[in-house]
Design a protein around this motif. Structure first.
Motif, mmCIF file in Angstrom:
data_model
loop_
_atom_site.group_PDB
_atom_site.id
_atom_site.type_symbol
_atom_site.label_atom_id
_atom_site.label_comp_id
_atom_site.label_asym_id
_atom_site.label_seq_id
_atom_site.Cartn_x
_atom_site.Cartn_y
_atom_site.Cartn_z
ATOM 1 N N LEU A 46 0.902 -0.946 -0.192
ATOM 2 C CA LEU A 46 -0.331 0.096 -0.423
ATOM 3 C C LEU A 46 0.448 1.044 -0.271
ATOM 4 C CD1 LEU A 46 -2.648 -0.121 2.666
ATOM 5 C CD2 LEU A 46 -2.673 -0.822 -0.201
ATOM 6 N N THR A 47 2.065 1.168 0.632
ATOM 7 C CA THR A 47 3.454 2.353 0.744
ATOM 8 C C THR A 47 3.625 2.865 -0.909
ATOM 9 O OG1 THR A 47 5.296 1.139 1.208
ATOM 10 C CG2 THR A 47 3.818 1.514 3.083
ATOM 11 N N ASN A 90 -1.465 3.884 2.337
ATOM 12 C CA ASN A 90 -0.991 3.802 3.865
ATOM 13 C C ASN A 90 -1.095 5.353 4.989
ATOM 14 O OD1 ASN A 90 -1.800 1.730 5.112
ATOM 15 N ND2 ASN A 90 0.498 1.730 5.984
#
Length: 434
Positions: free
Chosen positions: A271-272, A350
């Motif tokens: 997600l990052t 995120n």
């Protein structure tokens, strides 16, 4: 190994044709051995850092990350080896002069408590003989860059600032003489998670504008993934285990040590890898302080929205008002809501999700350069992007390569008559003993 490096002509950086103002750094078989210790703190490290990129140094405590960082500006002198900044061997440069060419940021900014913000920022330019007028202009320029109002902050003292504000001033001070290189030692480790996220976003915005060479030590692998163009993972003695992009490290860890260092949440860390500026933002009804509340409500009706974003004269969001709040006032005030759910456009999905969790609107405001308002990101947009990120991660895992950076990697390339890609430092870095 490619050692084609650009040349710096003075102690300030020069923007190249691509807008890069940073300088390349080469650590060539660098060793640091302290008296009385059986093993060196850094053992024969070779690492090439590209100009204009952010390189994150990560690894377990005591592995030599900070020692490596401090040898670049000779706060710690290497025992053996060369460190080359552009075409200059740093061991041939006077230490004080060298450190004026390299910005340095530590936890809490490292500000002098008896000096004002303006004086702290202007220290190095004053040493370089800049005029008072030029220093004052530079101070204001840098305060704007780190999103602090010069009129409000230039005359304050560090004790009058929050931890996040002190860190912003520390970054401004490090950039004061426009150095090509910025070294950062756990710069955001002493602030709360929300402030840390915003400081990380601010650094990414600054880097997008200035394109310095940034070398940053962190113990937080999530931070390394978010900030780094490249990540160098060390084990004891600053031995390089893997030096690669965050995407390739997550998809193809070089060995079990890297897998364990990343941890069991590698899938979540994907997600990052997706930024807020890579997804489509929703439009919003935007109003200014002083507007009639009835006019704003009418615009909400036309757009079928339930919230209005209030911006200041520089188009920075200061409030996010609901219909109910607007019905209770005659005009929109210029009050600033310190708890606005805001993320930078270079924040990760995120970060966006974390921000949305505390937002009553189930969404977040997105800001860009100098905190200007860009749009709204909502949960639906993030969930769609997460699905695409997982598909991309599976594709990368099936087609990517693990990159264990060692002498053998480089020798294998050279023995086959190949050349090292200047833009891929993972193929031009080595650690002894691997």
């Amino acid at each position: 190994m490619s050692e084609t490096l650009s040349t710096a002509t003075d102690n300030t950086s020069n923007s190249g044709p691509s807008g890069i103002t940073g300088a390349s750094i080469l650590l060539d078989k660098v060793t640091k051995h302290y008296p009385g210790q059986d093993s060196p703190a850094v053992d024969g490290l070779t690492l090439e850092i590209p100009a204009g990129k952010i390189v994150m140094l990560v690894g377990p405590s005591g592995c030599g990350k900070t020692t490596t960082l401090k040898m670049i500006n000779r706060l710690i002198e290497p025992t053996e080896g060369r460190i080359v900044l552009d075409d200059d061997d740093v061991t041939d440069i006077n230490g004080d002069n060298l450190r004026r060419r390299i910005g340095y940021v530590i936890q809490a900014g490292g500000l002098f408590p008896h000096m004002s913000v303006a004086t702290n920022i202007g220290i190095v330019p004053k040493m370089l003989g800049w005029s008072k007028e030029k220093i004052a202009a530079r101070v204001d320029e840098l305060l704007e860059l780190v999103s602090l109002d010069p009129a409000q902050y230039r005359d304050r003292f560090p004790k009058e600032l929050s931890g996040g504000q002190q860190q912003r001033v520390g970054v401004a001070r490090a950039l004061a003489a426009d150095p090509p290189v910025l070294l950062m030692d756990e710069p955001f480790g002493a602030v709360d998670p929300i402030t840390r996220q915003r400081l990380q976003d601010e650094l990414l915005n600054i880097q997008a504008e200035l394109q310095k060479t940034i070398v940053c030590v962190t113990h937080d692998f999530d931070e390394a993934v978010k900030l780094g163009d490249w990540i160098a993972i060390f084990t004891d003695g600053a031995q390089l285990v893997q030096y690669d992009t965050p995407e390739r490290i997550l998809a193809n860890p070089a060995n079990e040590f890297v897998e364990n260092f990343i941890g069991s949440g590698a899938g979540l860390k994907q997600l990052t890898l997706t930024r807020v500026n890579e997804v489509d933002l929703a439009e919003a009804v935007v109003a200014n302080s002083g507007d009639l509340a009835s006019d704003v409500l009418s615009r909400l009706d036309d757009a079928r929205h339930d919230h209005a974003v209030i911006v200041d004269q520089k188009n920075r969001p200061i409030q996010w008002l609901t219909r109910r709040q607007l019905t209770r006032i005659d005009r929109v005030s210029d009050d600033r809501d310190a708890k606005l759910p805001v993320v930078g456009d270079r924040a990760t999905l995120n970060d966006a999700l974390d921000t949305m969790l505390v937002s009553s609107a189930g969404a977040a405001l997105v800001t860009g350069k100098r905190d200007t308002f860009l749009g709204v990101i909502n949960v639906e947009t993030v969930m769609d992007a997460i699905g695409r990120a997982h598909t991309h991660a599976r594709s990368a895992h099936s087609s990517g390569r693990p990159v264990g950076v060692n002498t053998g990697t480089l020798q294998a390339v050279e023995s086959q008559g190949g050349t090292v890609d200047d833009d891929d430092p993972s193929l031009s870095a080595a650690g002894s003993g691997q």
